[in-house]
Design an enzyme around this catalytic site. Structure first.
Site, PDB file in Angstrom:
ATOM      1  N   TRP A   5      48.842  -2.286  16.185  1.00 29.78           N
ATOM      2  CA  TRP A   5      48.003  -1.864  17.310  1.00 29.78           C
ATOM      3  C   TRP A   5      46.576  -2.336  17.101  1.00 29.78           C
ATOM      4  O   TRP A   5      45.920  -2.778  18.053  1.00 29.78           O
ATOM      5  CB  TRP A   5      48.066  -0.352  17.499  1.00 29.78           C
ATOM      6  N   ASP A  22      41.358   4.757  18.553  1.00 37.40           N
ATOM      7  CA  ASP A  22      42.677   4.818  19.185  1.00 37.40           C
ATOM      8  C   ASP A  22      43.435   5.948  18.489  1.00 37.40           C
ATOM      9  O   ASP A  22      43.855   5.813  17.348  1.00 37.40           O
ATOM     10  CB  ASP A  22      43.393   3.474  19.015  1.00 37.40           C
ATOM     11  N   LYS A  40      52.886   9.951  23.255  1.00 36.06           N
ATOM     12  CA  LYS A  40      53.241  10.241  21.862  1.00 36.06           C
ATOM     13  C   LYS A  40      53.110  11.732  21.553  1.00 36.06           C
ATOM     14  O   LYS A  40      53.924  12.292  20.849  1.00 36.06           O
ATOM     15  CB  LYS A  40      52.345   9.448  20.902  1.00 36.06           C
TER      16      LYS A  40
HETATM   17  C1  LIG Z   1      51.962   3.432  21.235  1.00 37.62           C
HETATM   18  C2  LIG Z   1      50.617   3.056  20.792  1.00 37.62           C
HETATM   19  C3  LIG Z   1      49.798   2.200  21.563  1.00 37.62           C
HETATM   20  C4  LIG Z   1      50.266   1.561  22.851  1.00 37.62           C
HETATM   21  O1  LIG Z   1      50.343   2.477  23.854  1.00 37.62           O
HETATM   22  P1  LIG Z   1      50.782   2.061  25.351  1.00 37.62           P
HETATM   23  O2  LIG Z   1      50.469   3.298  26.116  1.00 37.62           O
HETATM   24  O3  LIG Z   1      52.233   1.717  25.278  1.00 37.62           O
HETATM   25  O4  LIG Z   1      49.971   0.894  25.773  1.00 37.62           O
HETATM   26  C5  LIG Z   1      48.538   1.924  21.104  1.00 37.62           C
HETATM   27  N1  LIG Z   1      48.081   2.449  19.953  1.00 37.62           N
HETATM   28  C6  LIG Z   1      48.844   3.256  19.174  1.00 37.62           C
HETATM   29  C7  LIG Z   1      48.286   3.818  17.906  1.00 37.62           C
HETATM   30  C8  LIG Z   1      50.130   3.584  19.577  1.00 37.62           C
HETATM   31  O5  LIG Z   1      50.884   4.384  18.820  1.00 37.62           O
END
Ligand SMILES: *Cc1c(COP(=O)(O)O)cnc(C)c1O
Length: 354
Positions: free
Chosen positions: A100, A167, A191
């Protein structure tokens, strides 16, 4: 009843599923489904406001910050962050801790200079680089607080000389955090918060308006701040489900959530560490409380292990292809009883196959 260890979209609290299902049929006795109400109507405007203020309260934010629910996934934030915060002649610092982060760095390079201030790529991202020096000359410092794929998490988030952009897609609201230590926080809902379809974004407003470039309306944070996150039709249902989770999180309290998450992770990691069949893939001090990655020391048993898990109702355990092995995602909504079922199965599997 399944024990859902899926990395995302993932498990939500049972009462959230029930309330969400009931709102799809008839939202709070209005004779209308949540799916058919206007986003400009009072009920939804109030729901959105409540969700935004619960986020602000859980993260200890003040009026310097705005809370938004946007679309395009956390992946769009990889682009929107530098679009809005990184001047063409500026430099942003990035901590390179996995897939990511890589994707975030790639987007930032489209807009300005990037500097990778620490990387664990050489060891397949199995640890978190420490002692990062991010100075005032940087436009921001971007971190991925939890590396969903590689099973590492930043347990001590340093305060640095420039605004930190985090993030937190896979560890949002899993522990107590002071949001005021961050310039921005973003998290895809799917998540730890709700269904796929919305991304929670927290912005310190004073960081905006410092780049010269023209920013398309929809990609400009200021647009969404000015319109209270309803410039266009917001993702009504995903936001509503986030609200249901946020209410529970507020009731339970993040310190209790953190305590539960630590207990779940300890139960699983202790089982891994005391076994000769299973090995964790991440450095112990950086292991994630959310996503535990492990392999079997005997690869021939991999498919048998997965089959045994399926028979016990354990789903979502297959590891990401870039790490292999197995990954147990233990998000906020996963009960410790499910972790106990997994641990019991692992011990029994080792006893019969070890
Ligand atoms: C799943 C995830 C993403 C991507 O998320 P999307 O909503 O599918 O774009 C980005 N960063 C992390 C840490 C993730 O676990």
């Amino acid at each position: 009843m399944k024990h859902n260890f899926s990395a995302g979209p993932s498990i939500l609290l049972p009462e959230v599923f029930e309330e969400a299902a009931s709102a799809v049929k008839d939202w709070n006795g209005r004779g209308l489904s949540i799916l058919e109400v206007s986003h400009r109507g009072k009920p939804f405007v109030e729901a959105l406001e409540e969700a935004r203020s619960l986020v602000a309260s859980l993260l200890n934010l003040n009026e310097d910050y705005s809370v938004l629910f946007l679309q395009g996934g956390a992946s769009s934030q990889f682009m929107m962050v530098p679009y809005n915060l990184l001047p063409a002649n500026g430099t942003a610092g990035y901590l390179d801790t996995g897939s990511w982060s890589h994707k975030a760095i790639k987007e930032a390079k489209l807009f300005g200079n990037t500097e990778v201030l620490g990387s664990s790529e050489d060891s397949n991202f199995n640890f978190i680089p420490k002692g990062i020096n991010a100075g005032e000359d940087l436009s921001y410092y971007h971190i991925t607080t939890n590396n969903t794929i590689f099973g590492t998490e930043i347990h001590d988030i340093d305060n640095v000389g420039c605004p930190t952009v985090a993030d937190m897609s896979s560890d949002i609201f899993s522990r107590e955090i002071d949001g005021k230590n961050f310039g921005m926080i973003y998290a895809g809902a799917q998540k730890n918060l709700g269904p796929a379809g919305t991304t929670m974004v927290v912005v310190r407003k004073s960081l905006l308006g410092k780049v010269d470039r023209k920013i398309p309306t929809m990609l400009n944070y200021q647009t969404h701040i000015d319109k209270d996150s309803s410039f266009n039709t917001p993702p009504v249902f995903p936001i509503y489900v986030c609200l249901l989770s946020l209410r529970r999180l507020k009731e339970i309290g993040l310190s209790e959530i953190e305590r539960r998450n630590k207990a779940k992770a300890k139960l699983l990691y202790d089982a891994i560490d005391s076994s000769s069949l299973y090995s964790g893939t991440a450095a112990k001090e950086d292991r994630s409380l959310m996503n535990a990655t492990f392999v079997l020391n005997n690869n021939d048993l991999n498919s048998e292990f997965l089959t045994a898990c399926e028979h016990a109702g354990i789903v979502g355990l297959k590891g990401h292809r870039s790490v292999g092995g197995f990954r147990a995602s233990m998000y906020n909504a996963l009960p410790i009883a499910s972790v106990q079922v997994l641990v019991d199965l692992m011990k029994e599997f080792e006893r019969t196959n070890g």
